[in-house]
Design an enzyme around this catalytic site. Structure first.
Site, PDB file in Angstrom:
ATOM      1  N   GLN A 215      14.324  -7.297  16.598  1.00 22.92           N
ATOM      2  CA  GLN A 215      14.552  -8.500  17.404  1.00 22.92           C
ATOM      3  C   GLN A 215      13.587  -9.567  16.902  1.00 22.92           C
ATOM      4  O   GLN A 215      12.402  -9.561  17.248  1.00 22.92           O
ATOM      5  CB  GLN A 215      14.303  -8.193  18.881  1.00 22.92           C
ATOM      6  CG  GLN A 215      15.035  -6.954  19.392  1.00 22.92           C
ATOM      7  CD  GLN A 215      16.515  -7.191  19.620  1.00 22.92           C
ATOM      8  OE1 GLN A 215      16.908  -8.067  20.386  1.00 22.92           O
ATOM      9  NE2 GLN A 215      17.344  -6.394  18.959  1.00 22.92           N
ATOM     10  N   GLY A 256      18.929 -10.994  28.947  1.00 24.25           N
ATOM     11  CA  GLY A 256      18.926 -10.268  27.689  1.00 24.25           C
ATOM     12  C   GLY A 256      18.794 -11.164  26.473  1.00 24.25           C
ATOM     13  O   GLY A 256      18.777 -12.396  26.559  1.00 24.25           O
ATOM     14  N   HIS A 257      18.734 -10.525  25.314  1.00 28.47           N
ATOM     15  CA  HIS A 257      18.515 -11.260  24.069  1.00 28.47           C
ATOM     16  C   HIS A 257      19.718 -12.153  23.730  1.00 28.47           C
ATOM     17  O   HIS A 257      20.866 -11.837  24.010  1.00 28.47           O
ATOM     18  CB  HIS A 257      18.199 -10.324  22.907  1.00 28.47           C
ATOM     19  CG  HIS A 257      19.228  -9.283  22.627  1.00 28.47           C
ATOM     20  ND1 HIS A 257      18.965  -8.156  21.900  1.00 28.47           N
ATOM     21  CD2 HIS A 257      20.538  -9.178  22.970  1.00 28.47           C
ATOM     22  CE1 HIS A 257      20.045  -7.426  21.795  1.00 28.47           C
ATOM     23  NE2 HIS A 257      21.014  -8.025  22.435  1.00 28.47           N
ATOM     24  N   ASN A 258      19.403 -13.298  23.153  1.00 22.47           N
ATOM     25  CA  ASN A 258      20.392 -14.285  22.683  1.00 22.47           C
ATOM     26  C   ASN A 258      21.159 -14.975  23.810  1.00 22.47           C
ATOM     27  O   ASN A 258      22.119 -15.711  23.545  1.00 22.47           O
ATOM     28  CB  ASN A 258      21.419 -13.674  21.725  1.00 22.47           C
ATOM     29  CG  ASN A 258      20.778 -13.061  20.496  1.00 22.47           C
ATOM     30  OD1 ASN A 258      19.652 -13.376  20.156  1.00 22.47           O
ATOM     31  ND2 ASN A 258      21.495 -12.163  19.845  1.00 22.47           N
TER      32      ASN A 258
END
EC number: 2.3.1.191
Length: 354
Positions: A215, A256-258
């Site tokens: 990440q 969460g990511h993005n």
């Protein structure tokens, strides 16, 4: 509730001054010199308090109201007892919120250590970090290498600011927060225990088990965002996680990511937003909503509490249920289920079973 010693009442303000501050209209100039010091709900307001009403459902609450003033729309003026001073506002809820902030400015941000006015001796600050004038660093805070913190920002006790993190001006970072891999704008409020910039949840199944996906993105938080206690915001995987200007996020939310969140959204507690979701501007999300990854939610969408979002949602709609569908459909189905349940609870003779 008795007035507590954590937030003392204001020293006093003339009603004419309050109305001017609110951009509102004092109904009777004879009440201009009435002094107000605090805000309270209409049902228990006392002398010195300002309260507000939004609808005719508040009529009965005036029986116990002893406030020094009430904020309301002109259309509700006939509800107000004649002896009670009135401030007219087209948006009483917002006006009441502004009054509360005026009377209790210290309650708008996380509680600070009152005697700390500069850098505490026990704080650990890397020599390459850059702090503008007026930055306050409370005891045992840690600031990493090449971090940059803007003028007027306060870094709370036991918080961690990672290497190369940039934080703008007039921000409040509360005790116990950790901020990594992030670029943060001006006037951002981050409450106790918030976690920003940790790696997102990304794994690829392999022959020997789950293989971690790196990440390497960032978290970008724009101006005037507020993030509630114990909320987590993962950094992006290959792209960035973005929270738009003016968005307000409650406690215990997982982002969460993005994920990309637009401007001026409101997200209530225990919402979970899976990776790569895109949320438009002005979206309102009720508590405990779960949002599947890689979906798009249009501008102005409203989502009822405890809903499950599995597909894209068109702009401007109201949605609810699991899976989420247009709110009217969901409410109709819920009403039908209640009716069927009541029928099942009756025997052929029409009497309810025990």
């Amino acid at each position: 509730m008795e007035q507590n010693f954590f937030f003392l009442p204001h020293e006093g303000l003339r009603l004419a001054e309050l109305a001017e501050f609110l951009g509102a209209e004092l109904a009777d100039a004879d009440h201009a010199d009435v002094i107000v010091r605090s805000v309270a709900p209409i049902s228990r307001a006392r002398a010195g308090d300002v309260c507000y009403i939004l609808s005719r459902r508040n009529r009965e609450e005036f029986a116990t109201c002893e406030a020094s003033a009430v904020i309301c729309d002109k259309a509700l003026a006939d509800l107000v007892p004649p002896q009670l001073p009135v401030i007219f506002s087209s948006n009483p809820h917002a006006a009441f919120a502004m009054a509360g902030g005026l009377f209790y400015p210290a309650a708008l941000r996380p509680v600070a250590i009152p005697d700390e006015s500069e850098i505490a001796p026990s704080a650990v600050i890397d020599p390459t970090a850059k702090l503008e004038k007026g930055v306050i660093v409370e005891p045992l805070a840690v600031i990493g290498a090449h971090a940059e913190i803007g003028e007027g920002t306060r870094i709370g006790a036991n918080s961690v600011i990672g290497p190369k993190v940039k934080i703008g001006r007039d921000c409040s970072i509360a005790a116990g927060a950790s901020i990594l891999c992030a670029l943060i704008g001006n006037r951002v409020i981050i409450h106790n225990g918030v976690r920003i910039g940790q790696d997102g949840f990304g794994y690829a199944p392999g022959p020997g088990g789950m293989i971690k996906i790196v990440q390497i993105g960032r978290v970008i938080i724009q101006d005037n965002v507020e993030i509630g206690a114990n909320t987590t915001v993962d950094r992006g995987a290959m792209d960035d996680t973005v929270i738009g200007e003016g968005t307000k996020i409650d406690n215990q939310v997982q982002i969460g990511h993005n994920v990309q969140i637009g401007r001026h959204c409101a997200i209530v507690s225990q919402v979970g937003i899976a990776g790569s979701t895109k949320i438009g501007n002005g979206v309102q999300i009720g508590g405990q909503v779960g949002i599947k990854g890689h979906v798009t939610i249009g501008d102005g969408v409203q989502i009822a509490a405890k809903s499950g979002i599995m597909t894209d949602l068109a702009a401007g709609g109201q949605y609810g249920g699991i899976p989420a569908r247009p709110l009217k459909d969901y409410l109709r189905e819920a009403a039908q289920q209640v009716s069927k349940s009541k029928l099942r609870g009756r025997n052929p003779g029409g009497k309810q079973n025990d």
